[in-house]
Write a protein that holds these residues in place. Sequence first.
Motif, mmCIF file in Angstrom:
data_model
loop_
_atom_site.group_PDB
_atom_site.id
_atom_site.type_symbol
_atom_site.label_atom_id
_atom_site.label_comp_id
_atom_site.label_asym_id
_atom_site.label_seq_id
_atom_site.Cartn_x
_atom_site.Cartn_y
_atom_site.Cartn_z
ATOM 1 N N THR A 102 0.834 -1.200 0.000
ATOM 2 C CA THR A 102 0.000 0.000 0.000
ATOM 3 C C THR A 102 0.872 1.256 0.000
ATOM 4 O OG1 THR A 102 -0.211 -0.242 2.391
ATOM 5 C CG2 THR A 102 -2.039 -1.025 1.054
ATOM 6 N N GLN A 103 2.048 1.179 0.593
ATOM 7 C CA GLN A 103 2.972 2.320 0.588
ATOM 8 C C GLN A 103 3.427 2.633 -0.847
ATOM 9 O OE1 GLN A 103 3.711 4.384 3.058
ATOM 10 N NE2 GLN A 103 4.936 5.599 1.640
ATOM 11 N N ILE A 140 -0.668 -5.802 -0.916
ATOM 12 C CA ILE A 140 -0.474 -6.271 0.451
ATOM 13 C C ILE A 140 -0.167 -5.091 1.360
ATOM 14 C CG2 ILE A 140 0.302 -8.577 -0.197
ATOM 15 C CD1 ILE A 140 3.182 -7.622 0.156
ATOM 16 N N ASP A 141 -0.382 -5.273 2.659
ATOM 17 C CA ASP A 141 -0.128 -4.181 3.616
ATOM 18 C C ASP A 141 1.304 -4.170 4.078
ATOM 19 O OD1 ASP A 141 -2.610 -3.070 3.531
ATOM 20 O OD2 ASP A 141 -3.411 -4.339 5.100
#
Length: 141
Positions: A102-103, A140-141
């Motif tokens: 997500t970053q 993905i986180d």
Amino acid sequence: MAKEILAKIKLQCPGGQATPAPPVGPALGQHGVNIGQFVKQFNDKTKDLQGVLTPVEITVYKDKTFTFILKSPPASVLLKQLAGIAKGSSEPNRQKVGQVTTQQLKEIASKKLADLNADNLDAAIKVVEGTARNMGIKVID
């Protein structure tokens, strides 16, 4: 008095590597633009984007002069670079070909915010996330 606009041309060229060959040459030649001058100016402005597909919007005026505006690379190109893949999945709902965090989505969205149809960064992230999902890239986180 403003110059009279003859045409607006939209192209996608590799950054720092544009040549007078198609699609650049024929698109500009039919409007009487100095192709060599455009190629030199485009390559000078995009030398830091070596090989990255870069959209450009060229405005051709009646007196055969031109101006151009560089856009940010397509989200799909940036996603492929980050995920380290050559192309998206042929079946994105079944077969995942890569993953991004997500970053990383946030970084892409902030680069593309000016060119996207989004009011804020959160909306831009959702747009880029949808592109990733349609390419078969897992977020993905």
